[in-house]
Design a protein around this motif. Structure first.
Motif, PDB file in Angstrom:
ATOM      1  N   MET A   1       0.841  -1.198   0.000  1.00 52.12           N
ATOM      2  CA  MET A   1       0.000   0.000   0.000  1.00 52.12           C
ATOM      3  C   MET A   1       0.876   1.248   0.000  1.00 52.12           C
ATOM      4  O   MET A   1       1.851   1.326   0.752  1.00 52.12           O
ATOM      5  CB  MET A   1      -0.911  -0.003   1.234  1.00 52.12           C
ATOM      6  N   MET A   2       0.535   2.204  -0.847  1.00 51.14           N
ATOM      7  CA  MET A   2       1.299   3.432  -0.960  1.00 51.14           C
ATOM      8  C   MET A   2       0.895   4.422   0.140  1.00 51.14           C
ATOM      9  O   MET A   2      -0.293   4.615   0.409  1.00 51.14           O
ATOM     10  CB  MET A   2       1.052   4.066  -2.330  1.00 51.14           C
ATOM     11  N   ILE A   3       1.883   5.030   0.758  1.00 50.48           N
ATOM     12  CA  ILE A   3       1.639   6.086   1.730  1.00 50.48           C
ATOM     13  C   ILE A   3       1.895   7.434   1.059  1.00 50.48           C
ATOM     14  O   ILE A   3       2.957   7.645   0.457  1.00 50.48           O
ATOM     15  CB  ILE A   3       2.538   5.928   2.969  1.00 50.48           C
ATOM     16  N   TYR A   4       0.920   8.337   1.167  1.00 47.83           N
ATOM     17  CA  TYR A   4       1.048   9.687   0.611  1.00 47.83           C
ATOM     18  C   TYR A   4       1.161  10.692   1.754  1.00 47.83           C
ATOM     19  O   TYR A   4       0.128  11.133   2.295  1.00 47.83           O
ATOM     20  CB  TYR A   4      -0.175  10.042  -0.239  1.00 47.83           C
ATOM     21  N   PRO A   5       2.384  11.060   2.173  1.00 56.40           N
ATOM     22  CA  PRO A   5       2.499  12.158   3.134  1.00 56.40           C
ATOM     23  C   PRO A   5       1.794  13.375   2.541  1.00 56.40           C
ATOM     24  O   PRO A   5       2.001  13.716   1.370  1.00 56.40           O
ATOM     25  CB  PRO A   5       4.006  12.377   3.256  1.00 56.40           C
ATOM     26  N   THR A   6       0.965  14.003   3.350  1.00 60.28           N
ATOM     27  CA  THR A   6       0.047  15.009   2.818  1.00 60.28           C
ATOM     28  C   THR A   6       0.336  16.379   3.412  1.00 60.28           C
ATOM     29  O   THR A   6       0.504  16.529   4.620  1.00 60.28           O
ATOM     30  CB  THR A   6      -1.400  14.592   3.122  1.00 60.28           C
ATOM     31  N   PHE A  39       9.786  14.475   3.450  1.00 60.61           N
ATOM     32  CA  PHE A  39       8.990  13.308   3.075  1.00 60.61           C
ATOM     33  C   PHE A  39       9.816  12.375   2.185  1.00 60.61           C
ATOM     34  O   PHE A  39       9.818  11.148   2.368  1.00 60.61           O
ATOM     35  CB  PHE A  39       7.734  13.731   2.308  1.00 60.61           C
ATOM     36  N   ALA A  40      10.496  12.968   1.205  1.00 51.81           N
ATOM     37  CA  ALA A  40      11.307  12.163   0.288  1.00 51.81           C
ATOM     38  C   ALA A  40      12.473  11.514   1.013  1.00 51.81           C
ATOM     39  O   ALA A  40      12.781  10.331   0.803  1.00 51.81           O
ATOM     40  CB  ALA A  40      11.814  13.029  -0.863  1.00 51.81           C
ATOM     41  N   ALA A  41      13.131  12.276   1.886  1.00 50.35           N
ATOM     42  CA  ALA A  41      14.279  11.741   2.621  1.00 50.35           C
ATOM     43  C   ALA A  41      13.873  10.571   3.507  1.00 50.35           C
ATOM     44  O   ALA A  41      14.681   9.664   3.769  1.00 50.35           O
ATOM     45  CB  ALA A  41      14.915  12.845   3.463  1.00 50.35           C
ATOM     46  N   ALA A  42      12.621  10.569   3.968  1.00 47.34           N
ATOM     47  CA  ALA A  42      12.132   9.485   4.824  1.00 47.34           C
ATOM     48  C   ALA A  42      11.764   8.239   4.027  1.00 47.34           C
ATOM     49  O   ALA A  42      11.457   7.206   4.614  1.00 47.34           O
ATOM     50  CB  ALA A  42      10.924   9.961   5.623  1.00 47.34           C
ATOM     51  N   GLY A  43      11.764   8.354   2.691  1.00 44.54           N
ATOM     52  CA  GLY A  43      11.497   7.180   1.870  1.00 44.54           C
ATOM     53  C   GLY A  43      10.193   7.180   1.108  1.00 44.54           C
ATOM     54  O   GLY A  43       9.889   6.215   0.399  1.00 44.54           O
ATOM     55  N   ALA A  44       9.397   8.251   1.238  1.00 43.91           N
ATOM     56  CA  ALA A  44       8.129   8.301   0.518  1.00 43.91           C
ATOM     57  C   ALA A  44       8.377   8.326  -0.984  1.00 43.91           C
ATOM     58  O   ALA A  44       9.327   8.942  -1.465  1.00 43.91           O
ATOM     59  CB  ALA A  44       7.329   9.538   0.932  1.00 43.91           C
ATOM     60  N   GLU A  45       7.498   7.666  -1.740  1.00 42.33           N
ATOM     61  CA  GLU A  45       7.600   7.634  -3.202  1.00 42.33           C
ATOM     62  C   GLU A  45       6.715   8.675  -3.867  1.00 42.33           C
ATOM     63  O   GLU A  45       6.947   9.046  -5.026  1.00 42.33           O
ATOM     64  CB  GLU A  45       7.233   6.245  -3.718  1.00 42.33           C
ATOM     65  N   TRP A  46       5.683   9.141  -3.161  1.00 44.20           N
ATOM     66  CA  TRP A  46       4.787  10.194  -3.619  1.00 44.20           C
ATOM     67  C   TRP A  46       4.456  11.083  -2.429  1.00 44.20           C
ATOM     68  O   TRP A  46       4.586  10.655  -1.275  1.00 44.20           O
ATOM     69  CB  TRP A  46       3.472   9.617  -4.152  1.00 44.20           C
ATOM     70  N   MET A  47       3.981  12.302  -2.704  1.00 45.18           N
ATOM     71  CA  MET A  47       3.351  13.127  -1.679  1.00 45.18           C
ATOM     72  C   MET A  47       2.083  13.738  -2.277  1.00 45.18           C
ATOM     73  O   MET A  47       1.934  13.821  -3.498  1.00 45.18           O
ATOM     74  CB  MET A  47       4.278  14.223  -1.168  1.00 45.18           C
ATOM     75  N   HIS A  48       1.183  14.133  -1.395  1.00 44.03           N
ATOM     76  CA  HIS A  48      -0.039  14.808  -1.820  1.00 44.03           C
ATOM     77  C   HIS A  48      -0.002  16.246  -1.313  1.00 44.03           C
ATOM     78  O   HIS A  48       0.364  16.505  -0.169  1.00 44.03           O
ATOM     79  CB  HIS A  48      -1.285  14.101  -1.272  1.00 44.03           C
TER      80      HIS A  48
END
Length: 247
Positions: A1-6, A39-48
């Protein structure tokens, strides 16, 4: 499941809203661009990213949104005030990985169907539900359409996903929210992104086993520090399947 930090912005600041009340924002004293990079540095692949001013037709955050898109280091899923073909394509041209459309889809479904076909996998349908009806214009007006029919009108098209938000369920009544979101996910051929249901890691644990839920938006919990991006990503990963050992 993808996580989108928002991230939600209003007047150049990171905010969160209570049930969409634009006049009562909770302001978070963080730098939007640096937060996106985090968000990116923490490993997220996308953000909203949602621009609340744009919902009101106010484009004062445009340069900030561009800086976030350029500087985040990950693709940005952008929502807020997408009211015309020109506006949608403006943000696709400026580098938004995906554009989120809600009100325009209710007002002019033929236009949005054409946009989806011309920009496959770049349009996300936003389905905001209050008392069983789809809401438009920043949650202020009820449309005369059920969420099931709204989704069905676009479900055969190459959308990138569907964001479902249950506006009227209180955060203390997670069961009701999950009931609505899981019900719509079962009826949709397009993967669903759950919004407004993540308070902590346990909520992600429950979401990832619901059929056709492909992602979860996580915002307020990050700013309140009840959850980190790293923890959210770790919990969202599939559990390794047990393999029997044979002698």
């Amino acid at each position: 499941m993808m996580i989108y930090p928002t991230m939600e912005i209003q007047n150049g600041r990171c905010v969160t809203l209570e049930k969409g009340r634009l006049d009562e924002p909770q302001i978070w004293h963080v730098d939007p661009v640096e937060t996106a990079k985090g968000f990116a540095a923490a490993g997220a692949e996308w953000m909203h990213l949602t621009d609340f001013n744009a919902i009101e037709g106010d484009h004062r955050n445009e340069e900030l949104v561009c800086r976030i898109i350029r500087g985040a280091g990950i693709p940005v899923q952008l929502g807020g005030g997408m009211r015309s073909r020109e506006h949608v394509e403006h943000w696709i041209d400026r580098g938004a990985g995906r554009v989120v459309i809600g009100t325009l889809a209710a007002r002019d479904p033929h236009l949005v169907k054409d946009l989806i076909n011309h920009h496959p996998d770049q349009i996300v349908l936003s389905v905001d539900v209050y008392e069983g009806q789809v809401m438009t214009d920043g949650w202020r007006h009820a449309g005369a359409i059920s969420p099931e029919d709204f989704i069905a009108a676009f479900d055969s098209l190459p959308m990138a996903g569907i964001i479902v938000t249950d506006i009227d369920s209180d955060m203390t009544d997670l069961e009701a929210q999950l009931g609505l979101i899981s019900s719509l996910a079962k009826k949709s051929r397009t993967p669903v992104i759950a919004n407004g249901v993540v308070r902590n890691a346990d909520d992600i644990s429950r979401l990832k086993y619901i059929y056709n839920i492909s992602g979860a938006m996580v915002g307020r919990a990050l700013y309140r520090k009840t959850l980190t991006v790293e923890k959210a990503l770790a919990v969202a990963r599939p559990e390794p399947e047990q393999v029997a050992e044979f002698q």
